[in-house]
Enzyme design. Structure first.
Site, PDB file in Angstrom:
ATOM      1  N   PRO A   4       0.858  -1.198   0.000  1.00 20.18           N
ATOM      2  CA  PRO A   4       0.000   0.000   0.000  1.00 20.18           C
ATOM      3  C   PRO A   4       0.884   1.233   0.000  1.00 20.18           C
ATOM      4  CG  PRO A   4       0.096  -0.960   2.201  1.00 20.18           C
ATOM      5  CD  PRO A   4       0.845  -1.892   1.294  1.00 20.18           C
ATOM      6  N   VAL A  17       0.715   5.600  -0.464  1.00 14.18           N
ATOM      7  CA  VAL A  17      -0.128   6.782  -0.580  1.00 14.18           C
ATOM      8  C   VAL A  17       0.034   7.384  -1.977  1.00 14.18           C
ATOM      9  CG1 VAL A  17      -0.595   9.086   0.328  1.00 14.18           C
ATOM     10  CG2 VAL A  17       0.042   7.241   1.883  1.00 14.18           C
ATOM     11  N   GLN A  75      -6.520  -0.730   2.834  1.00 10.55           N
ATOM     12  CA  GLN A  75      -5.810  -0.304   4.047  1.00 10.55           C
ATOM     13  C   GLN A  75      -6.342   1.035   4.561  1.00 10.55           C
ATOM     14  OE1 GLN A  75      -1.761   1.503   4.371  1.00 10.55           O
ATOM     15  NE2 GLN A  75      -1.187  -0.484   5.250  1.00 10.55           N
ATOM     16  N   CYS A  87       3.138   3.506   9.026  1.00  7.26           N
ATOM     17  CA  CYS A  87       3.525   4.771   8.399  1.00  7.26           C
ATOM     18  C   CYS A  87       4.359   5.605   9.368  1.00  7.26           C
ATOM     19  CB  CYS A  87       2.295   5.558   7.966  1.00  7.26           C
ATOM     20  SG  CYS A  87       2.698   7.116   7.137  1.00  7.26           S
ATOM     21  N   ASN A 130       8.631  -7.115   4.559  1.00  8.78           N
ATOM     22  CA  ASN A 130       8.767  -5.880   3.789  1.00  8.78           C
ATOM     23  C   ASN A 130      10.108  -5.230   4.132  1.00  8.78           C
ATOM     24  OD1 ASN A 130       7.073  -2.656   3.696  1.00  8.78           O
ATOM     25  ND2 ASN A 130       8.080  -3.764   2.062  1.00  8.78           N
ATOM     26  N   ASN A 145      14.214  -4.214   1.978  1.00 12.32           N
ATOM     27  CA  ASN A 145      15.417  -4.755   1.311  1.00 12.32           C
ATOM     28  C   ASN A 145      15.108  -5.518   0.028  1.00 12.32           C
ATOM     29  OD1 ASN A 145      16.624  -3.794   3.615  1.00 12.32           O
ATOM     30  ND2 ASN A 145      17.168  -5.794   4.441  1.00 12.32           N
TER      31      ASN A 145
END
Length: 486
Positions: A39, A41, A95, A124, A224, A226
């Site tokens: 997800p 923005v 999300q 976030c 999540n 690398n």
């Protein structure tokens, strides 16, 4: 293929089918997805999701949506979820960012018929999340998060998932993950960085933290961080044991990452723009995607970078893309004949490849003890170079001066000291003028305040204004607010 909202609702709200949980949810609803588009923005809109699915993404998330706005604004719901529905955009997870259990569940209830799960953003790290008190800035409020996840788990017809960032301590990260699992989270995405590791302080994500979480919980886990190529994906799955790997920035620079390919940029850009013409979206989204896709080439063709920043229409974006394509294709034969790639890139700049962030810097201890940002008094020392923002202002207003020595001096408000209005009849700033004009039933043309004029017009409308001032006129005035009473 587009589907009407009614059919999509029917597909999503099958009340006769029990809500799947944990591994069954991942295997059946999410079809055992291993390659996941993150997800983002304003960066994972429908057009980009469909584009990513063509190139290996097996599961996509919507951009982060604000739960409170989603509840109160029908246009926001339409623009971000209800506008273009198609069968190809599944499985899909919506999300939300939120900090109130009731609001979160309200928003999720409005979205659950259009997706396969609802995700709570707890990852976030940006300043907007700090100001709004959501995302990674909720990670210390375990009681609140437990209530939010538990209520969503009880009330929604689709599973609830969470995306988190790690704590510096592995043990605390594991306890955090187990708390969310116990509250009802059915899938956990773990970003292997802390909330402080962002921007210039971004470092290597810790797969050790992710592996510890994977071994501690009994629900599916996505990793999540690398991920720059398909080899990284396979290595992450092997080292951590996760069920899937999520990519954000890697996919923005190389949408064919999950296919293990590094195609030429114009192949990807042309295909994405074709989808945009079918599934329209904000021009800012399209421009942002092309900035990422053409990132390395735009370092060379600076004039086209400026053109892309200024363009106002989709046709203009397409034209800039075509010009970039033309220049790169003209340069390509020379490269094929053995000319070395420009810069330190492993491939020619027109090949999709990762953007490698520079290592974190100690911004307080750089050379000459000067911070990374341009010193404010450089101009005073004779440096006439202007920043990009000032150059843009100069283009709009060629007569504008940025010389601090000729900075205009503003007269001060007689009451508060702020700059007064140039044409104010009371010699006040707007705020003080508004209070005075309201209290004394006066007008100020300089600030556009017409309390007296509007009052007289209202009396005329009611038929009570005559040539003589009524003694009871003061009684017809609305009472001043408490803060204006003497």
């Amino acid at each position: 293929m587009k589907l009407p909202p009614e059919e999509m609702c029917d597909r999503g709200s099958q009340s006769s089918v029990p809500k799947l949980q944990g591994m069954d949810f991942w295997k059946q609803s999410l079809r055992g997805a291993r390659y996941v588009l993150a997800p983002m923005v304003d960066q994972s809109e429908l057009a980009w999701r469909l584009f990513s699915r063509r190139h290996g993404a097996q599961l996509c998330y919507t951009p982060m949506l604000h739960a409170q706005v989603f509840v109160r604004d029908a246009n926001y719901r339409k623009d971000n979820l209800y506008c273009e529905l198609c069968a190809e955009d599944r499985p899909l997870i919506v999300q939300f960012c939120a900090n109130d259990p009731e609001v979160f569940v309200q928003a999720a209830s409005l979205a659950q018929d259009y997706c396969d799960a609802i995700d709570l953003n707890l990852g976030c790290p940006q300043m907007i999340a700090k100001r709004g008190h959501y995302g990674a800035f909720l990670q210390d409020e375990w009681d609140l998060l437990e209530r939010m996840v538990q209520l969503a788990h009880e009330k929604l017809s689709v599973p609830i998932t969470c995306k988190i960032r790690v704590f510096p301590e592995i043990d605390k990260t594991v306890k955090y993950a187990k708390m969310l699992e116990k509250a009802g989270c059915q899938l956990l995405t773990v970003h292997g960085r802390t909330k402080e590791q962002k921007g210039p302080l971004t470092a290597v994500a810790s797969w050790e933290h992710i592996k510890a979480v994977r071994n501690a919980v009994n629900i599916p886990v996505f990793a999540n961080g690398n991920i720059q190529c398909l080899d990284d994906v396979e290595r992450c799955i092997k080292e951590t044991g996760v069920h899937g790997v999520m990519s954000a920035e890697g996919m923005l620079h190389n949408p064919a990452l999950f296919e293990g390919r590094s195609p030429v940029v114009w192949e990807m850009a042309d295909e994405y723009l074709e989808i945009v013409q079918q599934f329209s979206c904000s021009l800012s989204f399209v421009r942002a995607h092309l900035f990422k896709l053409w990132h390395h080439s735009l370092q060379i063709y600076q004039d086209l970078r400026e053109d892309l920043a200024k363009v106002k229409t989709l046709e203009g974006v397409i034209a800039v893309n075509q010009e970039l394509k033309r220049r790169c294709q003209e340069e390509q034969p020379n490269q094929n004949k053995g000319e070395e790639a420009k810069g330190a890139l492993p491939f020619p700049h027109w090949i999709c490849q990762p953007y490698v962030r520079p290592p974190p810097k100690d911004v307080m201890n750089e050379e000459n003890n000067v911070r990374g940002k341009r010193v404010l008094d450089e101009e005073e020392e004779g440096n006439t170079e202007l920043s990009k923002n000032k150059l843009k202002k100069k283009l709009r207003n060629p007569n504008k001066s940025f010389d601090p020595s000729v900075k205009p001096k503003y007269a001060k408000c007689d009451q508060c000291g702020n700059p007064k209005g140039i044409k104010c009849v009371f010699h006040l700033c707007r705020s003080c003028c508004k209070k005075k004009a309201f209290r004394e039933l006066a007008d100020c043309a300089g600030h556009g305040l017409l309390f007296k004029t509007k009052y007289e017009k209202s009396l005329q409308y009611k038929g009570v204004l005559n040539t003589e001032t009524p003694e009871t006129e003061s009684q017809l005035l609305p009472p001043p607010p408490p803060e204006l009473k003497a």
